[in-house]
Scaffold this active site. Structure first.
Site, short mmCIF file in Angstrom:
data_model
loop_
_atom_site.label_atom_id
_atom_site.label_comp_id
_atom_site.label_asym_id
_atom_site.label_seq_id
_atom_site.Cartn_x
_atom_site.Cartn_y
_atom_site.Cartn_z
N SER A 132 -11.17 -0.84 -0.91
CA SER A 132 -9.88 -0.79 -0.20
C SER A 132 -10.06 -1.08 1.28
O SER A 132 -9.17 -1.64 1.91
CB SER A 132 -9.28 0.61 -0.30
OG SER A 132 -8.55 0.76 -1.47
N HIS A 134 -3.68 5.94 3.48
CA HIS A 134 -4.38 4.76 2.97
C HIS A 134 -3.78 3.48 3.55
O HIS A 134 -4.50 2.60 4.03
CB HIS A 134 -4.29 4.78 1.44
CG HIS A 134 -5.17 3.79 0.73
ND1 HIS A 134 -4.76 2.50 0.47
CD2 HIS A 134 -6.41 3.90 0.21
CE1 HIS A 134 -5.72 1.87 -0.19
NE2 HIS A 134 -6.75 2.69 -0.36
N ASP A 157 0.84 -1.20 0.00
CA ASP A 157 0.00 0.00 0.00
C ASP A 157 0.88 1.25 0.00
O ASP A 157 1.95 1.24 -0.59
CB ASP A 157 -0.92 -0.07 1.24
CG ASP A 157 -2.26 0.61 1.01
OD1 ASP A 157 -2.25 1.82 0.75
OD2 ASP A 157 -3.30 -0.05 1.12
#
Ligand SMILES: *[C@@H]1O[C@H](CO)[C@@H](O)[C@H](O)[C@H]1NC(C)=O
Ligand SMILES: *[C@@H]1O[C@H](CO)[C@@H](O)[C@H](O)[C@H]1NC(C)=O
Ligand SMILES: *[C@@H]1O[C@H](CO)[C@@H](O)[C@H](O)[C@H]1NC(C)=O
Ligand SMILES: *[C@@H]1O[C@H](CO)[C@@H](O)[C@H](O)[C@H]1NC(C)=O
Ligand SMILES: *[C@@H]1O[C@H](CO)[C@@H](O)[C@H](O)[C@H]1NC(C)=O
Ligand SMILES: CC(=O)N[C@H]1CO[C@H](CO)[C@@H](O)[C@@H]1O
Length: 779
Positions: free
Chosen positions: A564, A227, A154
């Site tokens: 996600s 994220h 990520d």
């Protein structure tokens, strides 16, 4: 409503976006002497470190190979950008189109494809899944292994987050062979017994003119976007009491399993993730000793490459081959059909759902009426004062078409007409995101914004401190009616409140990509669904200006939505199952999670798809994960590497390539056709064509008993009327000598409705229910 047109528009916009890169390659091929080298991945199959027949190819062998295609006057290009040698072999380098094409004809090279940019598929959720408090967890289910490691590929990690505290966690597992890479703002001491490893990569920019420009990914595993921190803490974060986003969603934030360790692989920036880098990260994760890899990243659904030219599919194949599970997000291109990505059968593909908590922001009109809107806002407005209300179309700037002004397009509003007012905008031409429309209205100095959304998309926008709310078409109509029947309409927007125990939930998220698969419809995709709407988890404690309420610090937690966010829930659930059953293979864990998934919501009604209809397996796969039930599935479907190789034969890949890929002399079955894909021992059944005049079609499956040895299972079929589904035998008695049993499923569609029919087969022994989903397209 306008869905087909929307799809077309989004197709067009994607084509426009991609045309810049494709046009450059087509123009360069016209004059082959002036081809601009680009970053290519050269994939050469398995590294076969088992029997040693094929010693891993060294860097110098790759360089030798490159020098056979690159002219010597350009020898500065005879060098590798990435070298893959552990789980699979290959490299990446700067090549012209002609050189790439020459290489692809070499023996032993499986595929050569340009590097591409993949996109990120941007507390309470675990309690909602029935995995109640972690203390209850460990009392009722002894975690046998505390050594499960998840690798998160990520945007990196924010190691100081309390979600990565290692309080109460034992020593780093002995099998861990990874590292904690130091960087500009990252020290070895940033890793601990929870966050056991971190790596980052230097990314080669493939689009940069002559291709010599490379840019480091900020030289550190540190997450500057949030994220990666969000996904990692969702999968395996330590419990953090009283976590909230400025008081919203307050509760204990934690991952799926207390003892699971995290290794972060930073392969992405704000601009996306390079395919070559993702491949390198997957290779490192396998080499480092992770058990499960979580990838909340994907290709655009419109440009899905073949399985053997898809970096995630290639990496995941070799991971699976070596016993490492790969869990991926399905994509955010819903609700249109055939948008699911990461759909290879050896990938666990995750759709997103809502949870039982909604974030509401109330609109209060001058006449006292209120409407519940959907938003996460930190409005400082109060009940006591209302503000003038204006419809975008009545505040159009000079020369601005009314159609644009009512949609609040950039430049369409006259600031003089909206300043200090609450602006109403609609969404009839939703080419622009609501985030952009909110910025347009905010920039015009409006007091707030009411967004009327034609389709209830159910994904709250985090509007920061700007008063914002989103209402459906019914409420929107009433608000507009109030405005036309009143000379001085006024309104206010109240701060967001979290609504617990919201019903119905789960509901399939509007944005979640749908099946059937674009490459083959004979494997059901997505596989499973997990929470992905308004999920609270750890982030980078930095905030953009205008998002932090006055007098507050940016919190270390944020509410985000996307597949996600769904993907790491499944990663965490799989880690939990693995910690209780360390000996189970990846396909057994996947099967356990699929056959125990639930297709009912908290009203005990069939799970809905966002428009009030029952959700189909193309929307939610086998259903919403139910981690506690998955600990004790009764029976599992095992899918082996041989099954996946057969899949590739049936799909149409050449035997030679499959042999290179696997470094075996694997022979494709003599009869290899696409419809045979349905016969692979997968925990669901999908048949892309059942000819209603073609008689009965029969396929087999094999189950393995992992429950009490002496169990007798009976099959029950649920199928739409007209579709005749029979199971034979209908009863299986397992015993001391019988752990595995096969059964046949026959399907007959003469009277069935045309198109996809969905049903299920459930094996039960009174204690366990093993539910297998069926999708059949009757023609
Ligand atoms: C390649 O890029 C470098 C760095 O941007 C630049 O200095 C050089 O002139 C470029 N070469 C060509 C042939 O465009
Ligand atoms: C939880 O956090 C809120 C503010 O976010 C604070 O007012 C409250 O005292 C905290 N409770 C505990 C038990 O720490
Ligand atoms: C829900 O399902 C119905 C019927 O299958 C379909 O028409 C509708 O478009 C779906 N809604 C969404 C948001 O996918
Ligand atoms: C709300 O906050 C904004 C700045 O964020 C400020 O300009 C405005 O005066 C505030 N309004 C009220 C009613 O306090
Ligand atoms: C299973 O059944 C066999 C034969 O009836 C018996 O001998 C055995 O003890 C049983 N095993 C269990 C675990 O109940
Ligand atoms: C900054 C601010 O006003 N935050 C509010 C957001 O909403 C929550 C829940 O309604 C309030 O408690 C906060 O004060």
């Amino acid at each position: 409503m306008t869905s087909p047109i929307l799809l077309l528009l989004s197709l067009l916009s994607c084509l426009l976006l991609s045309s810049s890169s494709s046009s450059s390659s087509s123009s360069s091929s016209s004059s082959s002497s002036k081809q601009i080298p680009k970053h290519y991945i050269v994939y050469m199959g398995s590294s076969s470190n088992g029997d040693g027949r094929n010693a891993p190819v060294s860097e110098s062998d790759h360089i030798k190979l490159l020098s056979t295609v690159i002219p010597s006057e350009e020898k500065q290009r005879i060098s590798l950008i990435h070298h893959y040698s552990h789980a699979f072999r290959g490299f990446s380098a700067m090549l012209t189109e002609d050189e790439a094409s020459l290489l692809s004809q070499h023996d032993g090279i499986v595929s050569v494809f340009p590097d591409s940019v993949l996109q990120l598929h941007t507390t309470r959720s675990w309690d909602f899944l029935g995995a109640t408090s972690s203390s209850k967890f460990s009392q009722s289910h002894q975690e046998v292994s505390t050594d499960v490691i998840v690798g998160i590929i990520d945007t990196g990690i924010w190691p100081e987050s309390p979600s990565f505290s290692d309080n109460g966690i034992g020593q780093v597992p002995r099998k861990w062979k990874g590292i904690c890479m130091e960087g500009s703002d990252f020290k070895k001491s940033n890793c601990n017994r929870k966050l056991i490893g971190a790596r980052y990569y230097v990314q080669q920019r493939s689009h940069s003119g002559n291709g010599t420009v490379s840019r480091a990914l900020s030289g550190s595993p540190r997450d500057s976007i949030g994220h990666g921190t969000h996904t990692a803490s969702t999968a395996a974060g330590s419990p953090v009491m009283n976590a909230s986003y400025y008081g919203l969603g307050q509760g204990t934030a934690r991952g799926g399993s207390l003892s699971t360790r995290i290794a972060a692989y930073k392969a992405c920036t704000e601009d996306g993730c390079s395919a070559a880098t993702i491949l390198k990260a997957i290779e490192d994760a396998i080499k480092d000793g992770v058990d499960i890899i979580s990838i909340s990243i994907g290709m655009n659904a419109l440009f899905q490459p073949d399985f053997l030219s898809d970096p995630i599919a290639i990496g995941a194949f070799h991971a699976e081959e070596m016993g490492v599970m790969v869990v991926c997000s399905a994509g955010n291109d819903g609700p249109f059909p055939s948008t699911v990505v990461n759909a290879a059968p050896w990938i666990f593909t995750v759709a997103a759902s809502t949870i039982d908590r909604a974030f509401q922001s109330t609109v209060l009109l001058g006449n006292g009426r209120t409407f519940q809107g959907l938003a996460i806002n930190f409005s400082n407005l109060t009940r006591s004062e209302t503000y003038p209300l204006v419809f975008g179309k009545d505040a159009a700037a000079k020369f601005s078409p009314v159609s644009e002004a009512r949609n609040c397009y950039p430049g369409s509003l006259d600031p003089k007409k909206v300043s200090g007012k609450i602006v109403v905008c609609i969404d009839t031409e939703p080419m622009l995101s609501k985030r952009i429309k909110k910025l347009v209205v905010e920039d015009a100095k409006a007091k707030g914004m009411i967004f009327i959304n034609g389709e209830s998309k159910g994904t709250p926008l985090d509007s920061g401190v700007f008063p914002f709310t989103e209402v459906g078409i019914v409420e929107g109509y009433k608000i507009l009616k109030y405005m036309t029947s009143n000379n001085n309409p006024t309104a206010t927007i109240l701060p967001t409140v979290g609504i617990p125990n919201f019903r119905p939930a789960p509901v399939v998220a509007y944005f979640s990509s749908r099946g059937p698969g674009g490459l083959t419809e004979n494997i059901l995709k997505p596989d499973i669904m997990a929470p992905g709407v308004a999920i609270l988890a750890a982030v980078t404690p930095k905030a953009e200006p205008g998002t932090v309420p006055i007098g507050k610090e940016p919190p270390g937690y944020a509410i985000r939505s996307g597949t996600s966010m769904a993907c790491p829930h499944v990663t965490g659930a799989a880690a939990f199952v693995k910690s209780v059953h360390p000996g189970w293979s990846t396909s057994m864990i996947k099967s356990a999670l699929m056959t125990t998934a639930t297709v009912y919501d908290n009203l005990r009604k069939p799970t809905e798809n966002g428009s009030g209809q029952s959700a189909t397996p193309h929307e939610m796969g086998a259903g919403e994960i139910s981690p506690l039930k998955a600990l004790n599935p009764g029976l599992v479907f095992k899918t082996t590497t041989q099954d996946y190789l057969k899949f590739l034969c049936y799909y149409g890949s050449s035997e030679k390539k499959i042999q290179s890929l696997s470094q075996t002399n694997f022979k494709c079955p003599r009869k290899s056709s696409e419809n045979l894909i349905s016969t692979i021992n997968y925990p669901s059944i999908s048949i892309d064509k059942l000819d209603r005049h073609g008689g009965i079609q029969t396929i087999g499956r094999t189950v393995t008993n992992v429950g009490p040895p002496n169990s007798t299972y009976i099959a029950a079929v649920s199928a739409p009327s007209g579709l005749v589904v029979k199971v034979w035998p209908q009863k299986i008695a397992f015993g001391e000598g019988l752990k595995e049993a096969s059964f046949k499923v026959s399907l007959y569609g003469k009277e069935a409705p045309g198109g996809y029919n969905f049903g299920s087969i459930t094996w039960s022994d009174g204690l366990h229910s093993v539910r297998m989903v069926i999708a059949v397209n009757v023609e």
